[in-house]
Design an enzyme around this catalytic site. Structure first.
Site, PDB file in Angstrom:
ATOM      1  CG  ASP A  58     -17.820  -8.929 -33.998  1.00  0.00           C
ATOM      2  OD1 ASP A  58     -17.754 -10.296 -33.762  1.00  0.00           O
ATOM      3  OD2 ASP A  58     -17.255  -8.151 -33.202  1.00  0.00           O
ATOM      4  NE  ARG A 104     -11.046   1.669 -43.487  1.00  0.00           N
ATOM      5  CZ  ARG A 104     -11.969   1.256 -42.576  1.00  0.00           C
ATOM      6  NH1 ARG A 104     -12.870   0.493 -42.703  1.00  0.00           N
ATOM      7  NH2 ARG A 104     -11.851   1.824 -41.239  1.00  0.00           N
ATOM      8  CG  ASP A 117     -18.086  -3.920 -42.080  1.00  0.00           C
ATOM      9  OD1 ASP A 117     -19.205  -3.939 -41.356  1.00  0.00           O
ATOM     10  OD2 ASP A 117     -17.389  -3.370 -41.874  1.00  0.00           O
TER      11      ASP A 117
HETATM   12  P1  IMP Z   1     -21.005  -5.140 -34.161  1.00  0.00           P
HETATM   13  O1  IMP Z   1     -20.084  -6.069 -32.919  1.00  0.00           O
HETATM   14  O2  IMP Z   1     -22.136  -6.117 -34.736  1.00  0.00           O
HETATM   15  O3  IMP Z   1     -21.379  -4.209 -33.524  1.00  0.00           O
HETATM   16  O4  IMP Z   1     -19.909  -4.767 -35.175  1.00  0.00           O
HETATM   17  C1  IMP Z   1     -19.397  -3.343 -35.120  1.00  0.00           C
HETATM   18  C2  IMP Z   1     -18.454  -3.199 -36.497  1.00  0.00           C
HETATM   19  O5  IMP Z   1     -17.110  -3.738 -35.945  1.00  0.00           O
HETATM   20  C3  IMP Z   1     -18.632  -3.977 -37.625  1.00  0.00           C
HETATM   21  O6  IMP Z   1     -19.517  -3.050 -38.427  1.00  0.00           O
HETATM   22  C4  IMP Z   1     -17.109  -3.750 -38.265  1.00  0.00           C
HETATM   23  O7  IMP Z   1     -16.845  -2.373 -38.613  1.00  0.00           O
HETATM   24  C5  IMP Z   1     -16.502  -4.147 -36.788  1.00  0.00           C
HETATM   25  N1  IMP Z   1     -16.008  -5.308 -36.934  1.00  0.00           N
HETATM   26  C6  IMP Z   1     -16.305  -6.705 -36.410  1.00  0.00           C
HETATM   27  N2  IMP Z   1     -15.728  -7.626 -36.427  1.00  0.00           N
HETATM   28  C7  IMP Z   1     -14.769  -7.313 -37.391  1.00  0.00           C
HETATM   29  C8  IMP Z   1     -13.578  -7.769 -38.038  1.00  0.00           C
HETATM   30  O8  IMP Z   1     -13.467  -9.187 -37.929  1.00  0.00           O
HETATM   31  N3  IMP Z   1     -12.836  -7.174 -38.824  1.00  0.00           N
HETATM   32  C9  IMP Z   1     -12.922  -5.766 -38.963  1.00  0.00           C
HETATM   33  N4  IMP Z   1     -14.006  -5.181 -38.414  1.00  0.00           N
HETATM   34  C10 IMP Z   1     -14.625  -5.613 -37.566  1.00  0.00           C
HETATM   35 MG    MG Z   2     -18.769  -1.659 -39.931  1.00  0.00          MG
END
Ligand code: IMP
Ligand code: MG
Length: 174
Positions: free
Chosen positions: A101, A163, A98
């Site tokens: 981050d 969601r 999705d």
């Molecule tokens: P990462 O920080 O790239 O490991 O992202 C981890 C997970 O955090 C993502 O796959 C999302 O499920 C969740 N996430 C990160 N940013 C957002 C946001 O702005 N809204 C909702 N979920 C988020």
């Molecule tokens: Mg995710």
């Protein structure tokens, strides 16, 4: 405290971009053993639309992950809560996320899947928040780059809510 939901990317704009990504992926995976890996839960809506925009035979797998962290931040410790149903040796894996981050989740998944000897591994993310990058990861197919705001909808949640919103939105508290 009241919350206001403000649309950032409309349902129409998402649908258009998902169609474009699907056509691009279809062009590049012809004759390959494509397996879409839907990273639960956030990617369930995106994967459902993307899969229908790719006019090729494929398998679809689901991977459950939980990242330990508080509130709206991730710790980078990724726990697999549901593994793939079959081996992926020799297959062409496309991880569908999705949002990227910090990059920590996808980096962990790339390391994990490489140990299973697929033919190829690529990544597809609907959203990317470059301002929060902690680890650089390759994003082979990307929907939209966004500013550093917490977004919900189209599969993404805030404490398991929102969601089912059809658009990508920002929750504003005030
Ligand atoms: P990462 O920080 O790239 O490991 O992202 C981890 C997970 O955090 C993502 O796959 C999302 O499920 C969740 N996430 C990160 N940013 C957002 C946001 O702005 N809204 C909702 N979920 C988020
Ligand atoms: Mg995710």
């Amino acid at each position: 405290m009241t919350q206001r939901i403000v649309t950032l990317i409309s349902e129409t704009d998402i649908a258009k971009r998902v169609k474009e990504l699907g056509a691009q992926i279809a062009g590049e995976y012809k004759g390959k053993n494509l397996v879409l890996v839907c990273v639960l839960k956030g990617s369930f809506v995106f994967t459902a639309d993307l899969a229908r925009a790719i006019d090729l035979p494929m398998r679809i797998e689901f991977l459950g992950v939980r990242s330990y962290g508080e509130g709206t931040s991730t710790s980078g410790v990724v726990q697999i809560t549901q593994d793939l149903s079959r081996p992926i040796e020799g297959e062409d894996i496309l991880i569908v996320e999705d949002i990227i981050d910090t990059g920590l989740t996808i980096a962990h998944l790339l390391d994990l899947f490489r140990t299973r000897h697929p033919n190829s591994i690529k990544t597809c993310a609907l959203l990317h928040k470059p301002a929060r990058t902690r680890i650089q990861v390759p994003i082979d197919y990307l929907g939209f780059t966004i500013e550093d705001a917490f977004v919900v909808g189209y599969g993404l949640d805030w404490a398991e809510k929102y969601r089912n919103l059809p658009s990508i939105s920002v929750v504003e508290s005030g």
